[in-house]
Design a protein around this motif. Sequence first.
Motif, PDB file in Angstrom:
ATOM      1  N   GLY A 361       0.801  -1.219   0.000  1.00  0.00           N
ATOM      2  CA  GLY A 361       0.000   0.000   0.000  1.00  0.00           C
ATOM      3  C   GLY A 361       0.830   1.263   0.000  1.00  0.00           C
ATOM      4  N   ASP A 362       1.963   1.225   0.712  1.00  0.00           N
ATOM      5  CA  ASP A 362       2.813   2.417   0.788  1.00  0.00           C
ATOM      6  C   ASP A 362       3.621   2.629  -0.482  1.00  0.00           C
ATOM      7  N   ARG A 363       3.487   1.738  -1.460  1.00  0.00           N
ATOM      8  CA  ARG A 363       4.183   1.905  -2.735  1.00  0.00           C
ATOM      9  C   ARG A 363       3.211   2.186  -3.873  1.00  0.00           C
ATOM     10  N   THR A 364       2.081   1.488  -3.892  1.00  0.00           N
ATOM     11  CA  THR A 364       1.218   1.534  -5.074  1.00  0.00           C
ATOM     12  C   THR A 364       0.320   2.758  -5.124  1.00  0.00           C
ATOM     13  N   ILE A 365      -0.206   3.196  -3.982  1.00  0.00           N
ATOM     14  CA  ILE A 365      -1.197   4.282  -4.029  1.00  0.00           C
ATOM     15  C   ILE A 365      -0.760   5.521  -3.252  1.00  0.00           C
ATOM     16  N   THR A 366       0.527   5.624  -3.008  1.00  0.00           N
ATOM     17  CA  THR A 366       1.063   6.857  -2.436  1.00  0.00           C
ATOM     18  C   THR A 366       1.974   7.521  -3.464  1.00  0.00           C
ATOM     19  N   CYS A 367       2.219   8.782  -3.272  1.00  0.00           N
ATOM     20  CA  CYS A 367       3.084   9.530  -4.192  1.00  0.00           C
ATOM     21  C   CYS A 367       4.539   9.307  -3.795  1.00  0.00           C
ATOM     22  N   MET A 368       5.304   8.687  -4.653  1.00  0.00           N
ATOM     23  CA  MET A 368       6.711   8.407  -4.348  1.00  0.00           C
ATOM     24  C   MET A 368       7.672   9.356  -5.036  1.00  0.00           C
ATOM     25  N   ILE A 369       7.180  10.173  -5.965  1.00  0.00           N
ATOM     26  CA  ILE A 369       8.106  11.084  -6.636  1.00  0.00           C
ATOM     27  C   ILE A 369       8.524  12.196  -5.673  1.00  0.00           C
ATOM     28  N   PRO A 370       9.766  12.667  -5.782  1.00  0.00           N
ATOM     29  CA  PRO A 370      10.211  13.778  -4.946  1.00  0.00           C
ATOM     30  C   PRO A 370       9.357  15.021  -5.206  1.00  0.00           C
ATOM     31  N   TYR A 371       9.127  15.801  -4.165  1.00  0.00           N
ATOM     32  CA  TYR A 371       8.340  17.027  -4.336  1.00  0.00           C
ATOM     33  C   TYR A 371       9.069  18.027  -5.212  1.00  0.00           C
ATOM     34  N   ASN A 372      10.396  17.979  -5.173  1.00  0.00           N
ATOM     35  CA  ASN A 372      11.195  18.873  -6.013  1.00  0.00           C
ATOM     36  C   ASN A 372      11.709  18.120  -7.236  1.00  0.00           C
ATOM     37  N   GLN A 473      -2.754  13.033  -8.155  1.00  0.00           N
ATOM     38  CA  GLN A 473      -3.865  12.546  -7.332  1.00  0.00           C
ATOM     39  C   GLN A 473      -3.369  11.843  -6.063  1.00  0.00           C
ATOM     40  N   LYS A 474      -2.122  11.399  -6.089  1.00  0.00           N
ATOM     41  CA  LYS A 474      -1.557  10.691  -4.941  1.00  0.00           C
ATOM     42  C   LYS A 474      -0.922  11.642  -3.923  1.00  0.00           C
ATOM     43  N   LEU A 475      -0.739  12.907  -4.292  1.00  0.00           N
ATOM     44  CA  LEU A 475      -0.132  13.877  -3.383  1.00  0.00           C
ATOM     45  C   LEU A 475      -0.917  13.973  -2.081  1.00  0.00           C
ATOM     46  N   TYR A 476      -0.191  14.148  -0.978  1.00  0.00           N
ATOM     47  CA  TYR A 476      -0.776  14.309   0.364  1.00  0.00           C
ATOM     48  C   TYR A 476      -1.708  13.132   0.719  1.00  0.00           C
ATOM     49  N   TYR A 477      -1.376  11.946   0.184  1.00  0.00           N
ATOM     50  CA  TYR A 477      -2.181  10.740   0.437  1.00  0.00           C
ATOM     51  C   TYR A 477      -3.633  10.917  -0.020  1.00  0.00           C
ATOM     52  N   ASN A 478      -3.866  11.809  -0.947  1.00  0.00           N
ATOM     53  CA  ASN A 478      -5.244  12.113  -1.336  1.00  0.00           C
ATOM     54  C   ASN A 478      -5.962  10.897  -1.917  1.00  0.00           C
ATOM     55  N   LEU A 479      -5.318  10.239  -2.874  1.00  0.00           N
ATOM     56  CA  LEU A 479      -5.922   9.055  -3.480  1.00  0.00           C
ATOM     57  C   LEU A 479      -6.123   7.958  -2.439  1.00  0.00           C
ATOM     58  N   TYR A 480      -5.117   7.749  -1.602  1.00  0.00           N
ATOM     59  CA  TYR A 480      -5.178   6.695  -0.591  1.00  0.00           C
ATOM     60  C   TYR A 480      -6.303   6.956   0.409  1.00  0.00           C
ATOM     61  N   ARG A 481      -6.399   8.190   0.873  1.00  0.00           N
ATOM     62  CA  ARG A 481      -7.416   8.512   1.875  1.00  0.00           C
ATOM     63  C   ARG A 481      -8.825   8.318   1.316  1.00  0.00           C
ATOM     64  N   LYS A 482      -9.034   8.734   0.080  1.00  0.00           N
ATOM     65  CA  LYS A 482     -10.355   8.571  -0.542  1.00  0.00           C
ATOM     66  C   LYS A 482     -10.643   7.089  -0.828  1.00  0.00           C
ATOM     67  N   PHE A 483      -9.613   6.366  -1.204  1.00  0.00           N
ATOM     68  CA  PHE A 483      -9.750   4.929  -1.435  1.00  0.00           C
ATOM     69  C   PHE A 483     -10.151   4.219  -0.143  1.00  0.00           C
ATOM     70  N   LEU A 484      -9.487   4.545   0.950  1.00  0.00           N
ATOM     71  CA  LEU A 484      -9.810   3.934   2.238  1.00  0.00           C
ATOM     72  C   LEU A 484     -11.228   4.298   2.676  1.00  0.00           C
ATOM     73  N   PHE A 513       0.530  19.084   3.659  1.00  0.00           N
ATOM     74  CA  PHE A 513       0.859  20.141   2.699  1.00  0.00           C
ATOM     75  C   PHE A 513       2.075  20.931   3.179  1.00  0.00           C
ATOM     76  N   ILE A 514       2.109  21.269   4.459  1.00  0.00           N
ATOM     77  CA  ILE A 514       3.235  22.039   5.008  1.00  0.00           C
ATOM     78  C   ILE A 514       4.532  21.242   4.884  1.00  0.00           C
ATOM     79  N   ILE A 515       4.459  19.931   5.216  1.00  0.00           N
ATOM     80  CA  ILE A 515       5.649  19.084   5.134  1.00  0.00           C
ATOM     81  C   ILE A 515       6.169  19.034   3.701  1.00  0.00           C
ATOM     82  N   SER A 516       5.239  18.959   2.741  1.00  0.00           N
ATOM     83  CA  SER A 516       5.652  18.857   1.339  1.00  0.00           C
ATOM     84  C   SER A 516       6.362  20.111   0.859  1.00  0.00           C
TER      85      SER A 516
END
Length: 607
Positions: A361-372, A473-484, A513-516
């Motif tokens: 789960g922490d690989r497939t539906i979370t955003c893994m690309i660097p923010y920068n 869509q995966k930024l800030y766990y958005n996709l994951y949170r809505k999926f859950l 958002f602040i962390i990102s």
Amino acid sequence: MPGLSFLCDFRGDLTQNESMISKALDSMLHYGHYKKNLLLKEREFILASTFYEEYPIKAFESEEFLIYLEGKIYDMSESLLEGYLYTLARNVFQCQDKSNEQIRDWLLKTDGDFVVFILHKSSNEVAIVNDALGHLPLYCYKTDDKLILSREIRFISKLINKATFDRMAIAQYLLFSFTLGKRTLLENVFRVEPSTLVKINFRNSKIEIINIHRFNFEKKKYWKRKIKENVNQLAVIFDEACKNRTKLEGYKDVLSLSGGLDSRAVGASLKENNLLLYGATYLDLENIHKKDAEVAEQIAKELNIDWTLFRINPPEGKDCLRLLKIKNGLNFLSMSYILPFLEDIKEKYGSNVNLFTGDGGDRTITCMIPYNKLKSPKDLLNYIVSTNQIFTLDVVSNITRIQKSEIIDNIISHVLSYPEKDFNQKYVHFMIYENAINWVGEGADRNRFYFWTSAPLWSIHFFNYAMNCPDRQKLYYNLYRKFLYKLSPKVAAIEYPNWNAPAMSKRLIVKLFIISKLPRKFKEVTKKWLATNASTYANDASIMKCLNDQLNSCDYFSEYLDSSKIRSNAVNYNKRQIETLFTITSYIEECKSNKSTIEKYSRAEFI
């Protein structure tokens, strides 16, 4: 490790070496209830298995083929499975240009964790195929006239006259706690890549090892779809993956439940489909994971399942030694704490457990690309190292006596070979193929030493869809949170310990958002500060005393490590660093000398 092992030798007569092969199989009988079996014995090749009664290895035979399936194909009924495997076999042995393409299509539509052995009777050719994500690690040793394939490296090392270690692999392991690509810790012993076809033709003494498919994460097929549509589709696919994994006849489904998002997602899907009955959570005696266990209990109550909290003792030397022998260093020894938990599950529910986990789960539906944005190979290297390193490059270079520039060049050369062009997506590739498949996958395989393990978040259909959803869509766990939330609003509303907030809370969105938005340099400095100030082992800790004994008694380290530098600096290494180093020293000692200093500390606690 239970599973298949295969040998072929074009020049020798393997029937004359049956005693040596039998001893190599004996080295994999890690428990009294393990068994071995010679499935096929010919002059030029031997197929064998090690197994416990509930471990899935099944034979299928027709006039044309003999097939052995290790593992499970989940989306196929028993009545259709045999014909489905014969389709694969015909694709493998047909003399057509499209053969590999057909095998690729077969793998990408087949949801399972498997290795398939195929004997083409009329031609006496052999083929071995693994699943698209390489869920069952398979290892290989090859010369011009010999091939050894096995689910456990120990089998190979016992049959090689002089097993030597790969110095660059040791450097990578000290840097990341896993090796990159096909490397294992042993020289010339390689990890078989996912989606690989191995073909052996005994008429012309030819061995082919062909990678059928490698994912390219740059292309996002569903980038135009709205997040709601993607969430709905993911939920449907996920429910199907969970349901298919509960259809294993004779198995008892148990969910390994933590307070995290991944295992609760599995639990929510199973419960919504009235499929889940049992849950298991561990808690250490020091109550370090107390909050996690408390949240797991809340989730279990919401799921209304028969849930057990197992209080586990600290790992002892015997646990470290067992993990060392079953995973041969590829699952680092700090994970030995999990073995008492697995043994407790086995004692309570039996060996016919199908253990559901949240792996993936922490690989497939979370955003893994660097923010920068990463703009160069140097940017990519720096990001990989800064976010994944255990030891610094300087320390690794000093310990292994390999030039820092050589280690760097090797990493850059490897990651530049990934199919993606965008450096951010190359990092995603690193996290999937190296961090997940080569590291997390070895941990999942450790569990199969006790009983079968299922991870629906790694279903090939779910993986394919999720990895084709846009990163935005995966930024800030958005996709994951809505999926859950789609799976279960009530389960999504329960606090996530890592965030100290429910998945759908507004303050969590603000926090993420602040962390990102924090500068990359700030994050790197923070990570370095945390590593510098991480807790260390006391000099009289069992692991420190055992490490020191190893350095003083084992002469083989000098070939690969600078023992004097380790002795003088070990007191400054943090716990994770010591545990990673200790895995390397323990494996070198055990492999090269056939004995282990850990045995002296069998009843000592390794904490």
